[in-house]
Write a protein that holds these residues in place. Structure first.
Motif, PDB file in Angstrom:
ATOM      1  N   THR A 150      27.757 -59.671 -79.501  1.00 12.72           N
ATOM      2  CA  THR A 150      27.208 -60.058 -78.199  1.00 12.72           C
ATOM      3  C   THR A 150      27.069 -58.826 -77.332  1.00 12.72           C
ATOM      4  O   THR A 150      28.038 -58.121 -77.064  1.00 12.72           O
ATOM      5  CB  THR A 150      28.122 -61.080 -77.519  1.00 12.72           C
ATOM      6  OG1 THR A 150      28.257 -62.229 -78.357  1.00 12.72           O
ATOM      7  CG2 THR A 150      27.532 -61.510 -76.188  1.00 12.72           C
ATOM      8  N   ASN A 198      25.794 -57.087 -73.772  1.00  3.55           N
ATOM      9  CA  ASN A 198      25.482 -57.306 -72.358  1.00  3.55           C
ATOM     10  C   ASN A 198      24.305 -56.408 -71.981  1.00  3.55           C
ATOM     11  O   ASN A 198      24.464 -55.213 -71.734  1.00  3.55           O
ATOM     12  CB  ASN A 198      26.703 -56.990 -71.496  1.00  3.55           C
ATOM     13  CG  ASN A 198      26.476 -57.376 -70.043  1.00  3.55           C
ATOM     14  OD1 ASN A 198      25.353 -57.472 -69.567  1.00  3.55           O
ATOM     15  ND2 ASN A 198      27.566 -57.606 -69.319  1.00  3.55           N
ATOM     16  N   SER A 211      22.439 -56.459 -69.332  1.00  5.29           N
ATOM     17  CA  SER A 211      22.488 -56.014 -67.934  1.00  5.29           C
ATOM     18  C   SER A 211      23.304 -54.743 -67.799  1.00  5.29           C
ATOM     19  O   SER A 211      22.927 -53.807 -67.085  1.00  5.29           O
ATOM     20  CB  SER A 211      23.072 -57.120 -67.051  1.00  5.29           C
ATOM     21  OG  SER A 211      22.320 -58.307 -67.148  1.00  5.29           O
ATOM     22  N   SER A 212      24.433 -54.694 -68.501  1.00  5.51           N
ATOM     23  CA  SER A 212      25.292 -53.515 -68.442  1.00  5.51           C
ATOM     24  C   SER A 212      24.600 -52.296 -69.047  1.00  5.51           C
ATOM     25  O   SER A 212      24.681 -51.187 -68.508  1.00  5.51           O
ATOM     26  CB  SER A 212      26.613 -53.796 -69.175  1.00  5.51           C
ATOM     27  OG  SER A 212      27.435 -52.640 -69.202  1.00  5.51           O
ATOM     28  N   ASN A 259      19.183 -59.770 -63.620  1.00  6.74           N
ATOM     29  CA  ASN A 259      20.312 -60.680 -63.493  1.00  6.74           C
ATOM     30  C   ASN A 259      21.545 -60.052 -64.119  1.00  6.74           C
ATOM     31  O   ASN A 259      21.460 -59.298 -65.078  1.00  6.74           O
ATOM     32  CB  ASN A 259      19.975 -62.010 -64.192  1.00  6.74           C
ATOM     33  CG  ASN A 259      20.962 -63.100 -63.831  1.00  6.74           C
ATOM     34  OD1 ASN A 259      22.153 -62.957 -64.047  1.00  6.74           O
ATOM     35  ND2 ASN A 259      20.445 -64.190 -63.294  1.00  6.74           N
ATOM     36  N   GLU A 260      22.704 -60.388 -63.580  1.00  3.58           N
ATOM     37  CA  GLU A 260      23.946 -59.807 -64.100  1.00  3.58           C
ATOM     38  C   GLU A 260      24.413 -60.472 -65.386  1.00  3.58           C
ATOM     39  O   GLU A 260      25.330 -59.997 -66.033  1.00  3.58           O
ATOM     40  CB  GLU A 260      25.055 -59.916 -63.040  1.00  3.58           C
ATOM     41  CG  GLU A 260      24.829 -59.040 -61.821  1.00  3.58           C
ATOM     42  CD  GLU A 260      24.808 -57.568 -62.175  1.00  3.58           C
ATOM     43  OE1 GLU A 260      25.526 -57.164 -63.114  1.00  3.58           O
ATOM     44  OE2 GLU A 260      24.063 -56.812 -61.524  1.00  3.58           O
ATOM     45  N   LYS A 261      23.818 -61.588 -65.765  1.00  2.00           N
ATOM     46  CA  LYS A 261      24.275 -62.314 -66.952  1.00  2.00           C
ATOM     47  C   LYS A 261      23.148 -62.421 -67.971  1.00  2.00           C
ATOM     48  O   LYS A 261      22.553 -63.472 -68.156  1.00  2.00           O
ATOM     49  CB  LYS A 261      24.771 -63.705 -66.568  1.00  2.00           C
ATOM     50  CG  LYS A 261      25.991 -63.687 -65.662  1.00  2.00           C
ATOM     51  CD  LYS A 261      26.462 -65.094 -65.341  1.00  2.00           C
ATOM     52  CE  LYS A 261      27.699 -65.066 -64.440  1.00  2.00           C
ATOM     53  NZ  LYS A 261      28.171 -66.422 -64.103  1.00  2.00           N
ATOM     54  N   LEU A 262      22.858 -61.323 -68.614  1.00  2.00           N
ATOM     55  CA  LEU A 262      21.841 -61.286 -69.665  1.00  2.00           C
ATOM     56  C   LEU A 262      22.507 -60.811 -70.951  1.00  2.00           C
ATOM     57  O   LEU A 262      22.964 -59.672 -71.035  1.00  2.00           O
ATOM     58  CB  LEU A 262      20.692 -60.345 -69.282  1.00  2.00           C
ATOM     59  CG  LEU A 262      19.882 -60.725 -68.033  1.00  2.00           C
ATOM     60  CD1 LEU A 262      18.840 -59.663 -67.739  1.00  2.00           C
ATOM     61  CD2 LEU A 262      19.206 -62.085 -68.219  1.00  2.00           C
ATOM     62  N   TYR A 263      22.559 -61.694 -71.940  1.00  2.00           N
ATOM     63  CA  TYR A 263      23.231 -61.364 -73.193  1.00  2.00           C
ATOM     64  C   TYR A 263      22.288 -61.615 -74.370  1.00  2.00           C
ATOM     65  O   TYR A 263      21.422 -62.495 -74.336  1.00  2.00           O
ATOM     66  CB  TYR A 263      24.495 -62.219 -73.372  1.00  2.00           C
ATOM     67  CG  TYR A 263      25.576 -61.940 -72.357  1.00  2.00           C
ATOM     68  CD1 TYR A 263      26.517 -60.943 -72.579  1.00  2.00           C
ATOM     69  CD2 TYR A 263      25.648 -62.683 -71.181  1.00  2.00           C
ATOM     70  CE1 TYR A 263      27.517 -60.684 -71.650  1.00  2.00           C
ATOM     71  CE2 TYR A 263      26.639 -62.436 -70.242  1.00  2.00           C
ATOM     72  CZ  TYR A 263      27.566 -61.435 -70.477  1.00  2.00           C
ATOM     73  OH  TYR A 263      28.549 -61.176 -69.562  1.00  2.00           O
ATOM     74  N   SER A 276      24.390 -65.275 -78.532  1.00  2.00           N
ATOM     75  CA  SER A 276      25.785 -65.050 -78.155  1.00  2.00           C
ATOM     76  C   SER A 276      26.682 -65.543 -79.265  1.00  2.00           C
ATOM     77  O   SER A 276      26.394 -66.552 -79.924  1.00  2.00           O
ATOM     78  CB  SER A 276      26.116 -65.794 -76.847  1.00  2.00           C
ATOM     79  OG  SER A 276      27.490 -65.647 -76.553  1.00  2.00           O
TER      80      SER A 276
END
Length: 414
Positions: free
Chosen positions: A263, A265, A267-268, A293-297, A412
């Protein structure tokens, strides 16, 4: 790659074959129709001649001898009509299929009657005694049977073409595989050679780089011109090192599914890359900004995904002039992550867009590789995207900028 080529070869083969078969079918139909129509016209003309021969002029009137085989005319949907010189109907035999004309015209005609067509042949009747014109005879026949024959021919030819294409398609699959096998084997050997050569070049390049680095570190007693030469050697070595690493990556990862899945991240990754290239953008007076967006996986290889977007950002910085803007926008779209890397750079000509992902291709052929990367950045980015089940597309306008869109499937392990 080769699967697409095989499909294109098979499609091209079937298109050419269908054109050949279609042309042959059209030629057969034209020849058959002409022959059948000519044969039917000759029969009607012969029937009209017989009808004219059985007409005589008696006491100023046209008389007909009624000795025709009625059953045969009924069977062939035929009819005979006799007219005097003024176009008045004198007698008729056979099926009532022809509407009486307002005027009689000598020759061959086709007239619509309801849903069917009627073919007729009109001949002038000449008195055998004084060779005077005494009237007309019209031999007519329904073209219903003629049309049914052509419909059966069309069905037969069409069905034959479909069956031939199906059989040829099955054979074409086998033929394309056989034709592409030597090419695929040669390509695999070339990939292996590229990988081996790139791997073997790493050691001497590292030796050259380290020795040049040592020489530049201890410059005491070294002439200024010698230092410039060692600097050029170090720069060229770095260039060759990047090239060999890129070639090695493509040789190992081209068309090979990604097996290292975790998984990731996204965004990171994008945030880290923006921070990494921010100084380079500032030095070139380029405004580098991001919006995601901060939650893109997603599910994939962290290093490869990082390299994909690193290549796109480097490419945007390189081709964006001073005071330009580079924006990275990431969104979640149903089952895919969509990332846009757009810039206000020099842009790409419409005719060049289809080539930008080819290896070593550059829009400006005059540029030397010393002024940029290895020419493999976009090819590597495309290979990584495809290995993750995604794709990259590009849109651009000269003098306005370019936008590279990456679509990657959401995933994920949780």
């Amino acid at each position: 790659m080769f699967e697409k080529i095989r499909r294109r070869l098979l499609l091209s083969y079937l298109i050419v074959l269908s054109l050949i078969l279609g042309g042959f079918a059209i030629a057969v139909r034209i020849v058959f129709t002409h022959s059948l129509y000519k044969q039917q016209t000759q029969k009607l003309a012969a029937l009209a001649q017989v009808g004219a021969a059985n007409a005589e002029f008696d006491n100023g009137k046209l008389r007909i001898e009624n000795d025709f085989p009625q059953d045969k005319m009924f069977k062939n949907y035929q009819e005979l009509n006799w007219f005097d010189t003024k176009g008045n109907l004198i007698a008729k035999q056979g099926r009532d299929i022809l509407k009486l004309p307002t005027h009689v015209k000598e020759g061959e005609q086709i007239n619509p009657v309801g849903k069917n067509r009627i073919q007729s042949v009109t001949l002038a009747i000449i008195n055998s005694d004084d060779k005077q014109f005494i009237g007309y005879v019209i031999a007519s026949q329904s073209l219903e049977e003629f049309d049914e024959t052509l419909n059966k021919l069309d069905l037969g030819l069409g069905g034959g073409i479909v069956v031939a294409l199906i059989i040829s398609g099955a054979g074409g699959v086998w033929l394309t595989r056989q034709a592409m096998q030597p090419i695929e084997e040669s390509f695999e050997r070339l990939k292996q050679f590229t990988a081996d050569a790139s791997h073997e070049l790493r050691s001497p390049l590292m030796a050259i780089k380290s020795n040049a680095g040592v020489a530049l570190k201890y410059r005491e007693g070294m002439r200024e011109t010698d230092a410039e030469k060692f600097q050029a050697i170090s720069s060229a070595t770095n260039q060759m090192t990047r090239l060999t690493e890129d070639l090695l990556f493509l040789a190992r990862h081209d068309n090979i599914p990604n097996h290292i899945k975790e998984t990731v991240n996204l965004s990171s990754i994008l945030n880290n890359l923006v921070q990494l290239y921010q100084p380079q953008a500032v030095a070139k007076k380029i405004h580098l900004k991001s919006q995601f967006n901060e939650k893109l996986y997603l599910l994939g290889d962290l290093n490869q995904i990082t390299r994909l977007f690193s290549n796109l950002i480097q490419n945007a910085i390189y081709y964006t002039p001073s005071k330009g803007i580079i924006e990275i926008i990431a969104n979640l779209s149903v089952s895919h992550l969509v990332v846009n890397v757009q810039d206000t750079g020099v842009g790409i000509a419409p005719g060049d867009l289809e080539n930008i992902f080819e290896r070593f291709w550059r829009a400006d052929k005059s540029r030397s590789y010393n002024s940029g990367g290895s020419g493999l950045g976009l090819a590597i980015a495309q290979a990584i995207a495809e290995n993750h089940g995604g794709l990259i597309t590009a849109t651009s306008q000269l003098g306005i900028g370019s936008c590279f869109t990456v679509r990657l499937p959401v995933g994920s392990l949780n």
